[in-house]
Scaffold this motif. Structure first.
Motif, PDB file in Angstrom:
ATOM      1  N   LYS A  15       6.604  29.999  79.772  1.00 50.21           N
ATOM      2  CA  LYS A  15       7.646  30.148  78.740  1.00 50.21           C
ATOM      3  C   LYS A  15       7.886  28.827  78.021  1.00 50.21           C
ATOM      4  O   LYS A  15       8.100  27.803  78.664  1.00 50.21           O
ATOM      5  CB  LYS A  15       8.949  30.618  79.398  1.00 50.21           C
ATOM      6  N   GLY A  17       9.631  29.364  74.736  1.00 47.28           N
ATOM      7  CA  GLY A  17      10.843  29.802  74.041  1.00 47.28           C
ATOM      8  C   GLY A  17      10.989  31.305  74.118  1.00 47.28           C
ATOM      9  O   GLY A  17      10.459  31.959  75.035  1.00 47.28           O
ATOM     10  N   GLY A  18      11.661  31.854  73.114  1.00 48.51           N
ATOM     11  CA  GLY A  18      12.014  33.271  73.120  1.00 48.51           C
ATOM     12  C   GLY A  18      10.822  34.220  73.110  1.00 48.51           C
ATOM     13  O   GLY A  18      10.941  35.357  73.586  1.00 48.51           O
ATOM     14  N   ASP A  21      10.280  35.407  76.509  1.00 47.37           N
ATOM     15  CA  ASP A  21      11.302  36.363  76.964  1.00 47.37           C
ATOM     16  C   ASP A  21      10.999  37.759  76.424  1.00 47.37           C
ATOM     17  O   ASP A  21      11.119  38.757  77.144  1.00 47.37           O
ATOM     18  CB  ASP A  21      12.700  35.924  76.494  1.00 47.37           C
ATOM     19  N   TRP A 251      19.002  38.821  82.801  1.00 47.44           N
ATOM     20  CA  TRP A 251      20.213  38.217  82.246  1.00 47.44           C
ATOM     21  C   TRP A 251      21.428  39.104  82.531  1.00 47.44           C
ATOM     22  O   TRP A 251      21.878  39.862  81.680  1.00 47.44           O
ATOM     23  CB  TRP A 251      20.039  37.991  80.740  1.00 47.44           C
ATOM     24  N   ILE A 295      21.703  24.666  73.630  1.00 47.96           N
ATOM     25  CA  ILE A 295      20.491  24.760  74.455  1.00 47.96           C
ATOM     26  C   ILE A 295      19.340  25.040  73.508  1.00 47.96           C
ATOM     27  O   ILE A 295      19.410  26.005  72.730  1.00 47.96           O
ATOM     28  CB  ILE A 295      20.590  25.927  75.469  1.00 47.96           C
ATOM     29  N   GLY A 296      18.301  24.230  73.559  1.00 50.09           N
ATOM     30  CA  GLY A 296      17.165  24.601  72.698  1.00 50.09           C
ATOM     31  C   GLY A 296      16.270  23.448  72.329  1.00 50.09           C
ATOM     32  O   GLY A 296      16.469  22.295  72.751  1.00 50.09           O
ATOM     33  N   ARG A 297      15.279  23.815  71.515  1.00 52.10           N
ATOM     34  CA  ARG A 297      14.302  22.831  71.066  1.00 52.10           C
ATOM     35  C   ARG A 297      14.947  21.904  70.047  1.00 52.10           C
ATOM     36  O   ARG A 297      15.695  22.369  69.175  1.00 52.10           O
ATOM     37  CB  ARG A 297      13.110  23.555  70.425  1.00 52.10           C
ATOM     38  N   LYS A 302      16.162  24.399  64.226  1.00 56.42           N
ATOM     39  CA  LYS A 302      17.329  24.740  65.067  1.00 56.42           C
ATOM     40  C   LYS A 302      18.580  23.963  64.645  1.00 56.42           C
ATOM     41  O   LYS A 302      19.618  24.056  65.292  1.00 56.42           O
ATOM     42  CB  LYS A 302      17.037  24.405  66.533  1.00 56.42           C
ATOM     43  N   GLU A 356      15.235  25.996  83.323  1.00 51.38           N
ATOM     44  CA  GLU A 356      15.641  27.414  83.277  1.00 51.38           C
ATOM     45  C   GLU A 356      16.957  27.639  84.045  1.00 51.38           C
ATOM     46  O   GLU A 356      17.886  28.258  83.527  1.00 51.38           O
ATOM     47  CB  GLU A 356      14.511  28.271  83.856  1.00 51.38           C
ATOM     48  N   SER A 359      19.968  26.256  82.280  1.00 52.98           N
ATOM     49  CA  SER A 359      20.335  27.021  81.080  1.00 52.98           C
ATOM     50  C   SER A 359      21.237  28.197  81.478  1.00 52.98           C
ATOM     51  O   SER A 359      22.255  28.449  80.827  1.00 52.98           O
ATOM     52  CB  SER A 359      19.101  27.487  80.315  1.00 52.98           C
ATOM     53  N   GLU A 376      16.461  31.116  61.897  1.00 55.22           N
ATOM     54  CA  GLU A 376      16.520  31.761  63.226  1.00 55.22           C
ATOM     55  C   GLU A 376      16.052  33.209  63.108  1.00 55.22           C
ATOM     56  O   GLU A 376      16.837  34.109  62.797  1.00 55.22           O
ATOM     57  CB  GLU A 376      17.943  31.683  63.792  1.00 55.22           C
ATOM     58  N   ASN A 381      19.499  32.949  72.474  1.00 51.93           N
ATOM     59  CA  ASN A 381      20.590  32.193  73.107  1.00 51.93           C
ATOM     60  C   ASN A 381      21.961  32.805  72.846  1.00 51.93           C
ATOM     61  O   ASN A 381      22.793  32.887  73.748  1.00 51.93           O
ATOM     62  CB  ASN A 381      20.622  30.756  72.576  1.00 51.93           C
ATOM     63  N   TYR A 384      22.407  35.811  75.054  1.00 53.46           N
ATOM     64  CA  TYR A 384      22.640  35.438  76.459  1.00 53.46           C
ATOM     65  C   TYR A 384      24.066  34.916  76.615  1.00 53.46           C
ATOM     66  O   TYR A 384      24.771  35.264  77.561  1.00 53.46           O
ATOM     67  CB  TYR A 384      21.645  34.361  76.926  1.00 53.46           C
TER      68      TYR A 384
HETATM   69  P1  ADP Z   1      13.110  29.824  70.245  1.00 57.05           P
HETATM   70  O1  ADP Z   1      12.146  30.776  70.810  1.00 57.05           O
HETATM   71  O2  ADP Z   1      12.988  29.666  68.766  1.00 57.05           O
HETATM   72  O3  ADP Z   1      13.126  28.507  70.937  1.00 57.05           O
HETATM   73  P2  ADP Z   1      15.159  31.716  71.176  1.00 57.05           P
HETATM   74  O4  ADP Z   1      16.654  31.667  71.010  1.00 57.05           O
HETATM   75  O5  ADP Z   1      14.494  32.954  70.807  1.00 57.05           O
HETATM   76  O6  ADP Z   1      14.593  30.430  70.427  1.00 57.05           O
HETATM   77  O7  ADP Z   1      14.800  31.510  72.709  1.00 57.05           O
HETATM   78  C1  ADP Z   1      14.952  30.319  73.393  1.00 57.05           C
HETATM   79  C2  ADP Z   1      14.773  30.601  74.859  1.00 57.05           C
HETATM   80  O8  ADP Z   1      14.386  29.391  75.507  1.00 57.05           O
HETATM   81  C3  ADP Z   1      16.021  31.061  75.557  1.00 57.05           C
HETATM   82  O9  ADP Z   1      15.651  31.815  76.696  1.00 57.05           O
HETATM   83  C4  ADP Z   1      16.666  29.726  75.984  1.00 57.05           C
HETATM   84  O10 ADP Z   1      17.570  29.882  77.042  1.00 57.05           O
HETATM   85  C5  ADP Z   1      15.434  28.977  76.399  1.00 57.05           C
HETATM   86  N1  ADP Z   1      15.514  27.516  76.316  1.00 57.05           N
HETATM   87  C6  ADP Z   1      15.396  26.754  75.199  1.00 57.05           C
HETATM   88  N2  ADP Z   1      15.437  25.446  75.524  1.00 57.05           N
HETATM   89  C7  ADP Z   1      15.585  25.382  76.862  1.00 57.05           C
HETATM   90  C8  ADP Z   1      15.692  24.305  77.794  1.00 57.05           C
HETATM   91  N3  ADP Z   1      15.654  23.054  77.409  1.00 57.05           N
HETATM   92  N4  ADP Z   1      15.814  24.619  79.105  1.00 57.05           N
HETATM   93  C9  ADP Z   1      15.856  25.914  79.495  1.00 57.05           C
HETATM   94  N5  ADP Z   1      15.766  26.959  78.669  1.00 57.05           N
HETATM   95  C10 ADP Z   1      15.632  26.700  77.379  1.00 57.05           C
END
Ligand code: ADP
Ligand code: GLC
Length: 468
Positions: A15, A17-18, A21, A251, A295-297, A302, A356, A359, A376, A381, A384
């Motif tokens: 994983k 990112g999304g 999932d 979740w 939380i994120g990239r 973003k 993970e 988060s 987006e 996120n 969740y």
């Molecule tokens: P994207 O795929 O564009 O990054 P999404 O919102 O679709 O954005 O999904 C991001 C997923 O990655 C979510 O499950 C989020 O909890 C997870 N995530 C992003 N950054 C981190 C991090 N640094 N540590 C843990 N989980 C993360």
């Protein structure tokens, strides 16, 4: 109906990112529908999952990538415990890496994956009803099955291309065409966009239908799609916006093993408080103050470049009356700026990297989740956070506008329109005034937890599309 999902990521195997999932959940929910057999095919990675599970080698063969002959093995996970059959394609040197992305020769890697999958299916005479391709990494598949003689067995198989993120299109210079399986050169125009070989553009043109992960994002692509606006308008007749869901088996605050204090809607207020106290203690924050999280990239997409200014301005303007916690990684300038603030402000906590467990704990502990995204496509996120009783503060764009409505319009979140620091600070100020009204805040926790984002409905929409 037999569906093969082709993807470079899938939770819990790999994983970033999304995408992971979605590909880890959608087939599972599709398989709950009568008559559906959805499977996942992904590259083999050197990840803990593959060492902890048993696999059968179901195919062993060779492909030619330009002058190179590559061994292709397909491994099937034995237990099907994920809720779908999982196949992993291993190609020594290209599809045996630690991570999905970040390599100099990624173009060769993704070409080899697509070529390897189609070679396996053709050689074994496996005829799916639908090949469902996710993002540009598998975007050449619809072209390949129609115009590469090697895969004539698959010609006519229906394809769906899902755009999870149109910011990444996988453009390559034309010399990479020498590394594709041999194709009908008259058809080169179906691969080309602006003098480059563009897998995402090719997917939009060649797939039987294409989808985006929200209706809101589809509408935005007509006016902003990194040069492909005209193409998406032209191919509009086969475009569909289908919102993602969340995997309620993973979740669920009531059963989530990654939480210290599980909760449901009845005891959410008290249990969230306990989670928050524990997290705040661990990171030196003050549990009596509201906790805002991101939380994120760390990518401009973003809105992560706003974060440093948001941190210092909100802490200064409120005289330190809030906590901010950030989990993520990416752009090094942003990382370094935030690291400085981590030393300067005691109300601010930073955790760099991909975690993970953490988060989940943050979704359960925070009062507000910030998503100042410029782009987006769906966003998971916010869903969740809502499921875990945390109020989302989102920029009104793409999937965020489809899933989060502002409290002023009967929703349970906070929206702002312009992607900029001033608007984010204004939204934070609104959040602070909500937080000061205990009853309102508790109502919002409950209202957010009540939203239904499970996959069932969207899984059915995909099936209806396949059937069409
Ligand atoms: P994207 O795929 O564009 O990054 P999404 O919102 O679709 O954005 O999904 C991001 C997923 O990655 C979510 O499950 C989020 O909890 C997870 N995530 C992003 N950054 C981190 C991090 N640094 N540590 C843990 N989980 C993360
Ligand atoms: C992409 C998008 C994100 C979406 C995810 C899953 O990574 O950036 O918005 O939720 O794909 O579809």
């Amino acid at each position: 109906m037999i569906i093969y999902h082709l993807s470079t990521e899938c939770y819990p195997i790999a994983k970033v990112g999304g995408l992971a999932d979605v590909v880890g959940a959608l087939p599972k929910y599709q398989n709950k529908i009568k008559g559906i057999d959805a499977k996942v095919v992904m590259p083999w990675y050197n990840k803990p999952f593959v060492h902890q599970h048993e696999f059968d080698i179901v195919f062993d063969g060779f492909i030619h990538q330009g002058p190179n002959m590559l061994q292709v093995q397909v491994l099937k996970e034995k237990s099907d415990a994920l809720g779908f059959e999982l196949y992993m394609v291993r190609i020594p040197g290209l599809l045996d890496r630690d991570n999905p992305y970040g390599y100099q020769d990624e173009n060769f890697q993704f070409l080899a994956f697509q070529h390897g999958v189609l070679h396996w299916l053709s050689a074994m005479e496996i005829l799916p009803d639908v090949l469902h391709c996710h993002d540009y990494h598998t975007g050449l598949v619809p072209f390949m099955i129609e115009y590469c003689g090697e895969f004539k067995f698959l010609k006519g198989v229906k394809t769906i291309g899902t755009i999870h993120n149109g910011e990444y299109q996988g453009m390559m210079s034309w010399d990479m065409a020498n590394y594709m399986p041999h194709f009908d050169s008259y058809k080169w125009g179906l691969l080309d966009w602006d003098g480059l070989l563009n897998p995402l553009a090719s997917m939009i043109r060649c797939a039987t239908a294409f989808t985006t992960v929200s209706q809101g994002y589809l509408e935005e692509l007509f006016v902003s799609f990194r040069g492909l606006e005209g193409l998406v308008r032209q191919e509009f007749g086969k475009a569909h916006g289908i919102i993602n869901g969340i995997d309620a088996e993973v979740w669920n605050p009531e059963t989530d093993p990654m939480l210290d204090f599980n909760f449901n809607i009845k005891n959410a207020v008290a249990q969230k408080k306990k989670n928050k106290e524990k997290l705040c203690k661990e990171y030196g924050l003050r549990p009596e103050l509201p906790l805002f999280a991101f939380i994120g990239r760390f990518a401009t997409e973003k809105g992560a470049d706003f974060l440093p200014d948001v941190v210092w301005r909100s802490i200064k303007q409120t005289y330190g009356a809030l906590n901010i916690m950030i989990l993520g990684s990416g752009n090094t300038y942003i990382e370094n700026k935030l690291k400085e603030f981590d030393y300067t402000y005691s109300n601010f906590a930073l955790e760099l990297g991909y975690k993970e467990h953490l988060s989940h704990q943050i979704y359960a502990s925070a009062d507000f989740l910030l998503m100042p995204s410029r782009v987006e496509p769906c966003g998971l996120n916010q869903m969740y956070s809502m499921k875990y009783g945390t109020v989302p503060i989102v920029r009104y764009t793409g999937g965020l506008r489809d899933t989060v409505k502002d409290i002023s319009t009967g929703g349970a979140g906070i929206n702002f329109t312009y992607p900029g620091v001033d608007d984010i600070i204004h939204a934070i100020n609104r959040a602070l005034s909500i937080y000061s009204e205990k009853d309102l805040m508790e109502n919002l926790i409950h209202a957010n937890m009540n939203f239904d984002f499970t996959w069932e409905k969207s899984a059915e929409k995909y099936i209806a599309l396949y059937q069409k």
